[in-house]
Design a protein around this motif. Structure first.
Motif, PDB file in Angstrom:
ATOM      1  N   TYR A  87     -24.967   6.417 -36.619  1.00 43.81           N
ATOM      2  CA  TYR A  87     -26.016   7.386 -36.328  1.00 43.81           C
ATOM      3  C   TYR A  87     -27.318   6.649 -36.090  1.00 43.81           C
ATOM      4  N   GLN A 105     -28.481   9.963 -31.451  1.00 47.93           N
ATOM      5  CA  GLN A 105     -27.159   9.560 -30.982  1.00 47.93           C
ATOM      6  C   GLN A 105     -26.254   9.384 -32.188  1.00 47.93           C
ATOM      7  N   ASP A 107     -22.010   8.823 -33.210  1.00 48.55           N
ATOM      8  CA  ASP A 107     -20.658   8.527 -32.759  1.00 48.55           C
ATOM      9  C   ASP A 107     -19.727   8.446 -33.967  1.00 48.55           C
ATOM     10  N   GLN A 109     -15.524   7.706 -34.725  1.00 50.45           N
ATOM     11  CA  GLN A 109     -14.196   7.348 -34.250  1.00 50.45           C
ATOM     12  C   GLN A 109     -13.276   7.216 -35.450  1.00 50.45           C
ATOM     13  N   SER A 123     -12.531  11.947 -32.382  1.00 51.72           N
ATOM     14  CA  SER A 123     -13.800  11.349 -31.995  1.00 51.72           C
ATOM     15  C   SER A 123     -14.854  12.433 -31.870  1.00 51.72           C
ATOM     16  N   GLU A 124     -16.084  12.028 -32.043  1.00 48.98           N
ATOM     17  CA  GLU A 124     -17.232  12.925 -31.935  1.00 48.98           C
ATOM     18  C   GLU A 124     -18.388  12.132 -31.360  1.00 48.98           C
ATOM     19  N   ASN A 125     -19.046  12.689 -30.346  1.00 46.93           N
ATOM     20  CA  ASN A 125     -20.194  12.026 -29.743  1.00 46.93           C
ATOM     21  C   ASN A 125     -21.284  13.049 -29.468  1.00 46.93           C
ATOM     22  N   TYR A 126     -22.444  12.831 -30.041  1.00 46.80           N
ATOM     23  CA  TYR A 126     -23.586  13.715 -29.843  1.00 46.80           C
ATOM     24  C   TYR A 126     -24.761  12.899 -29.334  1.00 46.80           C
ATOM     25  N   ILE A 127     -25.407  13.384 -28.279  1.00 49.61           N
ATOM     26  CA  ILE A 127     -26.565  12.707 -27.700  1.00 49.61           C
ATOM     27  C   ILE A 127     -27.641  13.740 -27.402  1.00 49.61           C
ATOM     28  N   ASN A 172     -22.611  17.402 -26.674  1.00 51.56           N
ATOM     29  CA  ASN A 172     -21.752  17.144 -27.828  1.00 51.56           C
ATOM     30  C   ASN A 172     -20.299  17.248 -27.387  1.00 51.56           C
ATOM     31  N   THR A 173     -19.525  16.225 -27.680  1.00 53.76           N
ATOM     32  CA  THR A 173     -18.112  16.209 -27.306  1.00 53.76           C
ATOM     33  C   THR A 173     -17.275  15.837 -28.518  1.00 53.76           C
ATOM     34  N   SER A 195     -16.485  20.020 -25.102  1.00 52.34           N
ATOM     35  CA  SER A 195     -17.809  19.459 -24.879  1.00 52.34           C
ATOM     36  C   SER A 195     -18.769  20.529 -24.411  1.00 52.34           C
TER      37      SER A 195
END
Length: 486
Positions: A87, A105, A107, A109, A123-127, A172-173, A195
């Motif tokens: 983070y 940001q 991430d 995994q 997985s998680e990705n937030y920007i 966000n995915t 997403s």
């Protein structure tokens, strides 16, 4: 006061994924490392339009930021699972808009082997940012996609329109996938991803959407010299149009919800472990709700050659016919092709990529330039490590995109009115894109790393809003230190 968005809008999905990744982890032989980083960042972006300052376009993309960037990284693993959580918020002051800003940001995994044959990963990705980054559309890193086929939804990155650079948004995915080894030469995979794209501003931003994607594929080795693969995918796109710069067409007020289907099948003749010949066919079909725009379909066939000359040099070549059709129009025959060269040296690596492909781009955040495209692209990347502490990288690329049967203001520029009766591609909006960059990183002391990167980007379209040149200079100075280990 700092301007802060609601904390991590994707947190609901994130909280569901973390227990899945951690809860199944055994306690034996586990090692967990927590690393903390503090950095400073200077981000200078300048945009100039070919036609000069045009109304609201005068300051789009211009940014002069200085800020701090703390980061925490947690890595935990044992022999059967792996978990990584990173983070990094960025607290900065922008001298162009004269305001304090906070970007985020995050991430995650995680992977867990439930047995020797079965694995599950999340997985998680937030920007949250105002920089969509340099587009990579047309890259051939995925050989199957570049040969006219379609990769799984998880392997096809979402690329936001660079035209909107400087507009605040968040994405966000979250995804989950599984893989099961049926036998030595057979494997089945599947997964789901969700997403979202949202704007901080109510007007002049990207087109908001929710995207659901499912995929499954099967690979099977028939003999030592023959193997096959089969794949299916489905994507559902739900859009919430925001009236702004690109949504100004009075005849197009619907929400173009999307159903996209993909089918892939291929056979490889394996001459040696380092030399094989892939034969592939793919079908990609898109349908839009309420006739907001015509649907389309793409058929592609490809025959290729993939060969490793040695442990450092690999070449992939291929191509074949393609057939593209827009609903209500006659189809058009064309071709797909790809060529890649990857070469590693003792202290360097080189990649050269060429491709020509029909594809659909429905998640750029700009509905007017989405849909069926015919794209030619070329890209070169080179990295070099001069010493253990000093490294350089250089890249350059070009792409020519023809958007068939465009919408909104792009449709007017391409000919106006409804799509003409005739052949697919008879009404198209063309755009050339050039980009190049150079960067270096230097590590010194025990914990410090400095980085300097310059990027150059040119969009050469036919409208005022996509005729511009971007320059970006980014400087970072970071100090990292291991905080805990257990």
């Amino acid at each position: 006061m700092w301007t802060v968005a609601s904390p991590l809008p994707g947190r609901t999905v994130f909280y569901l994924l973390v227990p899945l990744a951690i809860g199944v982890a055994p306690a034996l032989a586990r090692e967990t490392i927590v690393t903390g980083t503090m950095g400073t960042v200077v981000d200078y972006r300048s945009r100039s339009y070919k036609q000069g300052e045009v109304g609201t376009l005068s300051d789009d993309g211009d940014r002069k930021k200085i800020g701090i960037q703390p980061e925490v990284l947690i890595v935990s693993n044992d022999v059967r699972d792996f978990l990584s959580l990173r983070y990094s918020p960025t607290l900065s002051y922008d001298y162009v808009v004269e305001d304090n800003q906070v970007d985020h940001q995050l991430d995650l995994q995680g992977e867990r082997w439930l047995s020797q044959a079965w694995s599950v990963s999340v997985s998680e990705n937030y920007i949250r940012s105002d920089d969509p980054g340099t587009p990579t559309r047309g890259k051939t890193s995925d050989v199957f996609a570049s040969s006219g086929g379609q990769a799984s939804p998880f392997d096809t990155p979402t690329e936001l329109s660079r035209d909107q650079n400087g507009r605040k948004y968040w994405t966000n995915t979250a995804s989950a996938r599984t893989s099961y080894v049926l036998d030595k030469d057979s494997r089945i995979n599947g997964g789901y991803s969700y997403s979202v794209l949202r704007n901080d501003e109510s007007v002049g931003g990207y087109e908001d959407y929710d995207r659901h994607s499912f995929y499954t594929d099967l690979t099977h080795g028939f003999t030592q010299n023959w193997r096959g693969n089969l794949g299916l995918d489905y994507t559902r796109g739900l859009y919430d149009r925001t009236q702004g710069l690109f949504d100004t067409n009075a005849t197009d007020n619907g929400t173009p919800d999307l159903d996209q289907y993909g089918f892939r099948v291929g056979v490889d003749f394996v001459r040696t472990p380092h030399d094989f010949y892939p034969l592939k066919y793919s079908l990609n079909e898109s349908r839009y709700a309420d006739d907001t725009r015509p649907g389309n379909e793409i058929h592609s066939w490809s025959l290729g050659w993939d060969h490793a000359f040695d442990s450092r040099t690999r070449v992939a070549l291929g191509g074949g016919p393609s057939f593209a059709k827009t609903e209500g129009l006659d189809g058009t025959w064309g071709y797909n092709a790809y060529a890649t060269l990857m070469r590693t040296f003792e202290h360097a690596s080189l990649s050269l990529e060429l491709s020509k492909v029909y594809q659909t781009n429905n998640f750029s955040g700009n509905s007017a330039d989405s849909g069926l495209t015919d794209t030619y692209s070329a890209r070169a990347t080179f990295s070099y490590r001069h010493t253990q502490n000093l490294a350089f990288n250089v890249y350059g690329g070009y792409s020519m995109e023809s958007n068939f049967e465009p919408q909104g203001i792009y449709q007017v520029e391409a000919g106006g009115g409804a799509a003409p009766a005739g052949k697919t591609g008879g009404n198209s909006y063309d755009k050339n894109i050039y980009d190049a960059g150079i960067g270096c990183t230097y590590t010194f002391g025990r914990w410090y790393t400095a980085g300097l990167n310059y990027g150059y980007y040119v969009s050469d379209g036919n409208l005022a809003n996509d005729q511009y040149t971007d320059h970006q200079l980014l400087f970072t100075l970071r100090a990292s230190h291991e905080l805990w280990r257990w």
